[in-house]
Design a protein around this motif. Structure first.
Motif, PDB file in Angstrom:
ATOM      1  N   LEU A  43     -33.426  13.194  -9.728  1.00 31.15           N
ATOM      2  CA  LEU A  43     -34.394  14.283  -9.864  1.00 31.15           C
ATOM      3  C   LEU A  43     -34.824  14.855  -8.524  1.00 31.15           C
ATOM      4  O   LEU A  43     -35.414  15.946  -8.469  1.00 31.15           O
ATOM      5  N   GLU A  44     -34.535  14.156  -7.444  1.00 35.27           N
ATOM      6  CA  GLU A  44     -34.801  14.715  -6.115  1.00 35.27           C
ATOM      7  C   GLU A  44     -33.830  15.838  -5.779  1.00 35.27           C
ATOM      8  O   GLU A  44     -34.099  16.655  -4.891  1.00 35.27           O
ATOM      9  N   SER A  45     -32.708  15.901  -6.491  1.00 39.02           N
ATOM     10  CA  SER A  45     -31.685  16.913  -6.205  1.00 39.02           C
ATOM     11  C   SER A  45     -32.101  18.279  -6.756  1.00 39.02           C
ATOM     12  O   SER A  45     -32.376  18.415  -7.951  1.00 39.02           O
ATOM     13  N   PRO A  46     -32.141  19.327  -5.913  1.00 37.84           N
ATOM     14  CA  PRO A  46     -32.444  20.678  -6.408  1.00 37.84           C
ATOM     15  C   PRO A  46     -31.458  21.131  -7.481  1.00 37.84           C
ATOM     16  O   PRO A  46     -31.839  21.854  -8.415  1.00 37.84           O
ATOM     17  N   ALA A  47     -30.193  20.722  -7.367  1.00 39.71           N
ATOM     18  CA  ALA A  47     -29.192  21.114  -8.362  1.00 39.71           C
ATOM     19  C   ALA A  47     -29.519  20.522  -9.733  1.00 39.71           C
ATOM     20  O   ALA A  47     -29.378  21.190 -10.762  1.00 39.71           O
ATOM     21  N   THR A  48     -29.949  19.266  -9.758  1.00 37.44           N
ATOM     22  CA  THR A  48     -30.314  18.633 -11.028  1.00 37.44           C
ATOM     23  C   THR A  48     -31.521  19.312 -11.638  1.00 37.44           C
ATOM     24  O   THR A  48     -31.555  19.600 -12.850  1.00 37.44           O
ATOM     25  N   ARG A  49     -32.539  19.592 -10.825  1.00 36.38           N
ATOM     26  CA  ARG A  49     -33.738  20.253 -11.342  1.00 36.38           C
ATOM     27  C   ARG A  49     -33.409  21.646 -11.876  1.00 36.38           C
ATOM     28  O   ARG A  49     -33.909  22.061 -12.922  1.00 36.38           O
ATOM     29  N   HIS A  50     -32.537  22.372 -11.167  1.00 33.06           N
ATOM     30  CA  HIS A  50     -32.138  23.698 -11.625  1.00 33.06           C
ATOM     31  C   HIS A  50     -31.401  23.608 -12.961  1.00 33.06           C
ATOM     32  O   HIS A  50     -31.629  24.426 -13.861  1.00 33.06           O
ATOM     33  N   ALA A  51     -30.521  22.636 -13.092  1.00 34.88           N
ATOM     34  CA  ALA A  51     -29.762  22.486 -14.326  1.00 34.88           C
ATOM     35  C   ALA A  51     -30.674  22.145 -15.501  1.00 34.88           C
ATOM     36  O   ALA A  51     -30.476  22.620 -16.619  1.00 34.88           O
ATOM     37  N   LEU A  52     -31.685  21.323 -15.266  1.00 34.70           N
ATOM     38  CA  LEU A  52     -32.625  20.969 -16.336  1.00 34.70           C
ATOM     39  C   LEU A  52     -33.405  22.181 -16.813  1.00 34.70           C
ATOM     40  O   LEU A  52     -33.699  22.318 -18.011  1.00 34.70           O
ATOM     41  N   LEU A  53     -33.744  23.082 -15.897  1.00 30.66           N
ATOM     42  CA  LEU A  53     -34.552  24.256 -16.239  1.00 30.66           C
ATOM     43  C   LEU A  53     -33.718  25.425 -16.718  1.00 30.66           C
ATOM     44  O   LEU A  53     -34.266  26.428 -17.185  1.00 30.66           O
ATOM     45  N   ASN A  54     -32.405  25.304 -16.624  1.00 32.49           N
ATOM     46  CA  ASN A  54     -31.505  26.371 -17.078  1.00 32.49           C
ATOM     47  C   ASN A  54     -30.492  25.762 -18.042  1.00 32.49           C
ATOM     48  O   ASN A  54     -29.369  25.422 -17.645  1.00 32.49           O
ATOM     49  N   PRO A  55     -30.882  25.605 -19.311  1.00 30.08           N
ATOM     50  CA  PRO A  55     -30.081  24.848 -20.276  1.00 30.08           C
ATOM     51  C   PRO A  55     -28.649  25.321 -20.450  1.00 30.08           C
ATOM     52  O   PRO A  55     -27.810  24.565 -20.921  1.00 30.08           O
ATOM     53  N   LEU A 111     -35.026   3.035 -12.961  1.00 38.35           N
ATOM     54  CA  LEU A 111     -35.960   4.131 -12.702  1.00 38.35           C
ATOM     55  C   LEU A 111     -35.704   4.724 -11.330  1.00 38.35           C
ATOM     56  O   LEU A 111     -35.737   5.953 -11.156  1.00 38.35           O
ATOM     57  N   GLN A 112     -35.412   3.870 -10.338  1.00 39.22           N
ATOM     58  CA  GLN A 112     -35.117   4.374  -9.004  1.00 39.22           C
ATOM     59  C   GLN A 112     -33.921   5.318  -9.035  1.00 39.22           C
ATOM     60  O   GLN A 112     -33.905   6.362  -8.358  1.00 39.22           O
ATOM     61  N   TRP A 113     -32.896   4.994  -9.817  1.00 41.00           N
ATOM     62  CA  TRP A 113     -31.702   5.838  -9.897  1.00 41.00           C
ATOM     63  C   TRP A 113     -32.053   7.205 -10.470  1.00 41.00           C
ATOM     64  O   TRP A 113     -31.637   8.242  -9.936  1.00 41.00           O
ATOM     65  N   SER A 116     -26.676  26.304 -17.972  1.00 44.14           N
ATOM     66  CA  SER A 116     -25.894  26.228 -16.733  1.00 44.14           C
ATOM     67  C   SER A 116     -25.086  24.951 -16.618  1.00 44.14           C
ATOM     68  O   SER A 116     -24.063  24.915 -15.965  1.00 44.14           O
ATOM     69  N   GLY A 117     -25.573  23.856 -17.242  1.00 41.26           N
ATOM     70  CA  GLY A 117     -24.896  22.567 -17.089  1.00 41.26           C
ATOM     71  C   GLY A 117     -25.205  21.959 -15.729  1.00 41.26           C
ATOM     72  O   GLY A 117     -25.777  22.586 -14.855  1.00 41.26           O
ATOM     73  N   LEU A 118     -24.821  20.746 -15.538  1.00 40.49           N
ATOM     74  CA  LEU A 118     -25.119  20.019 -14.307  1.00 40.49           C
ATOM     75  C   LEU A 118     -23.907  20.051 -13.381  1.00 40.49           C
ATOM     76  O   LEU A 118     -22.773  19.882 -13.796  1.00 40.49           O
ATOM     77  N   VAL A 119     -24.184  20.290 -12.110  1.00 40.77           N
ATOM     78  CA  VAL A 119     -23.102  20.278 -11.144  1.00 40.77           C
ATOM     79  C   VAL A 119     -22.600  18.848 -10.968  1.00 40.77           C
ATOM     80  O   VAL A 119     -23.208  17.892 -11.414  1.00 40.77           O
ATOM     81  N   SER A 120     -21.493  18.702 -10.293  1.00 42.06           N
ATOM     82  CA  SER A 120     -20.802  17.397 -10.267  1.00 42.06           C
ATOM     83  C   SER A 120     -21.217  16.532  -9.085  1.00 42.06           C
ATOM     84  O   SER A 120     -20.434  15.700  -8.636  1.00 42.06           O
ATOM     85  N   ASP A 121     -22.467  16.736  -8.551  1.00 41.76           N
ATOM     86  CA  ASP A 121     -22.847  15.934  -7.392  1.00 41.76           C
ATOM     87  C   ASP A 121     -23.808  14.814  -7.758  1.00 41.76           C
ATOM     88  O   ASP A 121     -24.585  14.374  -6.932  1.00 41.76           O
ATOM     89  N   VAL A 122     -23.713  14.326  -9.003  1.00 41.18           N
ATOM     90  CA  VAL A 122     -24.570  13.220  -9.410  1.00 41.18           C
ATOM     91  C   VAL A 122     -24.128  11.967  -8.662  1.00 41.18           C
ATOM     92  O   VAL A 122     -22.961  11.631  -8.617  1.00 41.18           O
ATOM     93  N   ASP A 123     -25.109  11.277  -8.059  1.00 43.04           N
ATOM     94  CA  ASP A 123     -24.782  10.076  -7.285  1.00 43.04           C
ATOM     95  C   ASP A 123     -24.587   8.891  -8.217  1.00 43.04           C
ATOM     96  O   ASP A 123     -25.273   8.771  -9.202  1.00 43.04           O
TER      97      ASP A 123
END
Length: 330
Positions: A309-321, A302-304, A323-330
């Motif tokens: 979800l703290e990442s603005p890029a991840t939140r943007h990708a979720l709300l813009n189906p 859950l922590q991961w 666009s896809g997710l950028v490659s900065d997933v930790d």
């Protein structure tokens, strides 16, 4: 008092819920695998124990009395609380959870969720050869169903809950962002050529397409439907969009999901006099408690997910189906 407590069992409350949901004793008996006479007898026993009348016997349908309505609402709340307790005690006390269940609203990007799953499985904690070992379980929910999955203990993390959700004890909530909705119709729909903003009187003349709220025990949400309007109810937002492409009705749809359809002329955006809808969304989870030392701490899985979800890029990708997710997933 003892007899009343003994009568209010989970089975009795579930029976009331099934009768109310199916609308008749016969339908409820079929779902519960009982004969109608046995179900009727159980209801009479419950009524005798509580010394109240739960159903109006003058009605051919399973019509609840005021006392029955109260028992149904409180019973559903109690069942949800029991479910929450039962699910929480199954969680692992420390480390990586055996299973992490994530409820996701159906309007969010499925591709982004799967990319996050891919990154999660690719992790190698502590430099080992194996992944985290946590089984992920994804649930697609609609409207209040996403919140219900969390508060009932059926999900550990809920993504896409209404931003104005009333917080329950032990629940943490953070903003996800806004999703704009547009009123759209197929190009051959009668409203496609309507001149000027469409008022409610005109909308009432046309069938709406609505997505059914997946909540079972919380009060379902109804959005932008007019009293008396003909409605085609579908299970998912993607089905709703397909129905509107086929000119089966009209309605508000998430702009990011229909952007290509609008660009290619498959859907026409129309102005309406009622306020354009913007859905404010959030994500929520059960928080670890410092006041309850015996309660299990927040799991590493859950922590991961919360870190992502703290990442603005991840939140943007979720709300813009699209666009896809950028490659900065930790």
């Amino acid at each position: 008092m003892t007899d009343r407590r003994q009568a209010l069992t989970p089975d009795a409350l579930s029976m009331m819920d099934t009768i109310a949901r199916t609308g008749s004793f016969a339908a409820a008996a079929r779902e519960l695998g009982k004969v109608p006479s046995a179900l009727t007898y159980s209801v009479r026993q419950l009524e005798d124990a509580l010394d109240v009348l739960l159903f109006d016997r003058r009605s051919r349908q399973a019509q609840l009395t005021a006392a029955g309505e109260e028992l149904l609402q409180e019973g559903r709340r109690l069942l949800a609380q029991m479910d929450a307790v039962a699910n929480r005690v199954r969680r692992v006390s420390t480390g990586w959870e055996t299973q992490l269940t994530i409820a996701v609203d159906g309007v969010l990007s499925r591709l982004t969720i799967l990319e996050l799953c891919e990154a999660f499985y690719a992790m190698r904690p502590n430099g080992g050869q194996d992944g985290p070992g946590t089984r992920l379980r994804l649930r697609t929910e609609v409207l209040a169903g996403t919140w219900e999955a969390l508060v009932s203990g059926q999900a550990d993390l809920a993504i896409g809950v209404p931003g104005d959700s009333v917080l329950a004890s032990g629940i943490e909530l953070r903003p996800l962002g806004d999703m704009a909705f547009v009123f759209a119709v197929a190009p051959h729909h009668p409203l496609a050529t309507f001149d000027g903003p469409i008022d409610d009187a005109e909308l009432l003349r046309h069938r709406a397409v609505a997505v059914a709220d997946s909540a079972q025990r919380l009060s379902p949400m109804t959005v932008n439907l007019l009293p008396g309007q003909d409605v085609l109810t579908v299970p998912t937002m993607h089905t709703k969009i397909e129905a509107q492409l086929r000119c089966l009705g009209c309605g508000f749809v998430p702009e990011p999901l229909v952007r290509d359809h609008i660009r290619l002329g498959r859907l026409v955006v129309k102005q309406v006099q009622r306020q354009q809808r913007v859905a404010t969304m959030a994500y929520a989870w059960r928080a670890a408690s410092v006041t309850q030392p015996r309660k299990a701490p927040q799991g590493l899985a859950l922590q991961w997910w919360l870190q992502q979800l703290e990442s603005p890029a991840t939140r943007h990708a979720l709300l813009n189906p699209q666009s896809g997710l950028v490659s900065d997933v930790d």
